[in-house]
Design an enzyme around this catalytic site. Structure first.
Site, PDB file in Angstrom:
ATOM      1  N   ASP A 118       2.069  92.491 114.537  1.00 14.74           N
ATOM      2  CA  ASP A 118       3.026  93.135 113.652  1.00 14.74           C
ATOM      3  C   ASP A 118       2.808  92.582 112.239  1.00 14.74           C
ATOM      4  O   ASP A 118       2.148  91.550 112.055  1.00 14.74           O
ATOM      5  CB  ASP A 118       4.446  92.857 114.140  1.00 14.74           C
ATOM      6  CG  ASP A 118       5.491  93.590 113.329  1.00 14.74           C
ATOM      7  OD1 ASP A 118       5.251  94.759 112.985  1.00 14.74           O
ATOM      8  OD2 ASP A 118       6.539  92.992 113.015  1.00 14.74           O
ATOM      9  N   ASP A 124       5.479  92.779 109.163  1.00 16.71           N
ATOM     10  CA  ASP A 124       6.675  92.138 108.608  1.00 16.71           C
ATOM     11  C   ASP A 124       7.239  91.123 109.602  1.00 16.71           C
ATOM     12  O   ASP A 124       7.477  91.439 110.767  1.00 16.71           O
ATOM     13  CB  ASP A 124       7.742  93.193 108.279  1.00 16.71           C
ATOM     14  CG  ASP A 124       7.322  94.087 107.127  1.00 16.71           C
ATOM     15  OD1 ASP A 124       6.852  93.550 106.108  1.00 16.71           O
ATOM     16  OD2 ASP A 124       7.441  95.320 107.250  1.00 16.71           O
ATOM     17  N   LYS A 171       6.886 101.831 117.811  1.00 21.64           N
ATOM     18  CA  LYS A 171       7.421 100.782 118.676  1.00 21.64           C
ATOM     19  C   LYS A 171       8.935 100.940 118.837  1.00 21.64           C
ATOM     20  O   LYS A 171       9.607 101.271 117.873  1.00 21.64           O
ATOM     21  CB  LYS A 171       7.131  99.404 118.068  1.00 21.64           C
ATOM     22  CG  LYS A 171       5.662  99.068 117.905  1.00 21.64           C
ATOM     23  CD  LYS A 171       5.453  97.730 117.211  1.00 21.64           C
ATOM     24  CE  LYS A 171       5.928  97.752 115.790  1.00 21.64           C
ATOM     25  NZ  LYS A 171       5.710  96.502 115.062  1.00 21.64           N
ATOM     26  N   ASP A 227       7.560  89.570 115.962  1.00 22.61           N
ATOM     27  CA  ASP A 227       8.725  88.742 115.653  1.00 22.61           C
ATOM     28  C   ASP A 227      10.020  89.325 116.195  1.00 22.61           C
ATOM     29  O   ASP A 227      11.076  88.741 116.030  1.00 22.61           O
ATOM     30  CB  ASP A 227       8.859  88.557 114.136  1.00 22.61           C
ATOM     31  CG  ASP A 227       9.300  89.842 113.441  1.00 22.61           C
ATOM     32  OD1 ASP A 227       8.646  90.892 113.657  1.00 22.61           O
ATOM     33  OD2 ASP A 227      10.299  89.813 112.695  1.00 22.61           O
TER      34      ASP A 227
END
Length: 259
Positions: free
Chosen positions: A13, A15, A184, A209
């Site tokens: 990912d 961010d 996602k 995250d």
């Protein structure tokens, strides 16, 4: 957990993993450089459909992250691929920005508000009530409803912003039609990424995250899942979910010796 094969491909990912609030996560530039030097296939994933890969490459470069265009996979690209597979050469009414419109043009779609096959909703900085009203009417007239991602909020310096999932909920309330979300945590996003780099789920790891998108998506696609603590989900929050990542680490800097 059963022993997995050594990781040959990486999905990560963006961010919260590589960047946080406009700054690179410590160790992220080294992580990207190590991946590029290794020759192993990798992709940087994002649910944000606003930007084209070229835009994102430039933005990441300004933060010291050297990620080539071909190593970026967005929900916009996944949506374009999905629509091209479902209905080649179709038509769509799009609420979104260049990342999404460019992806649909690239797969041969015509963008129109005249009896489109699909209404496609993505992220935009300025959601227009007029555009949303048009989308509602087109869906009521029979257009199929697609949304790039289900995120209800997005980050900004000032605080949370309404994202595509929130606008999709409003359109659904007005039409009674639920969208199909491509990004996602739909494992289709992960599988399309794997196909893009000719990777296999048994030898690929997903770094994220967020437990509710990155880890869930990777888990359902059969990947090794690695939760980093530099973004949304904390170690304590991770324990509350009915599923678990393969492992939890502080940041991507902890993975440098594995690349």
């Amino acid at each position: 957990m059963h022993d997995r094969k050594p990781v040959q491909s990486w999905l990560t990912d963006m961010d919260g993993v590589l960047v946080h609030e406009g700054q690179p996560v410590p160790g992220a530039p080294e992580f990207i450089n190590r991946m590029r030097a290794s020759g192993k296939p990798f992709l940087v994933l994002t649910n944000n459909s606003i930007y084209t890969p070229r835009d994102l490459t430039a933005r990441l470069s300004r933060m010291g992250l050297d990620v080539p265009e071909e190593s970026i996979w967005s929900s916009a690209l996944a949506t374009g691929q999905f629509l091209a597979d479902q209905r080649p050469g179709g038509t769509a009414y799009v609420i979104g920005e260049a990342g999404l419109t460019t992806a649909l043009h690239a797969v041969g779609y015509v963008l129109t508000d005249f009896a489109p096959d699909y209404v496609v909703l993505g992220e935009t900085r300025t959601y227009s009530f007029e555009a949303i009203t048009k989308a509602v009417r087109l869906i009521n007239d029979g257009a199929r409803f697609i949304c790039t991602n289900p995120d209800v909020t997005g980050p900004s310096v000032e605080g949370a912003l309404p994202a595509a999932g929130s606008v999709a909920a409003m359109i659904s309330k007005a039409t009674g039609v639920e969208p199909y979300f491509v990004g996602k945590p739909n494992p289709m996003m992960m599988r399309s990424a794997l196909n893009t780099i000719n990777a296999h789920s048994e030898t690929t790891a997903m770094i994220g995250d967020r437990m509710d998108t990155d880890i869930l998506c990777g888990l359902e696609a059969g990947l090794e899942t690695i939760l980093v603590l530099t973004g949304i989900s904390s170690r304590t929050e991770a324990e509350r979910y009915p599923y678990r990542p393969s492992r939890i680490i502080n940041s991507v800097a902890d993975l440098l010796d594995e690349i």
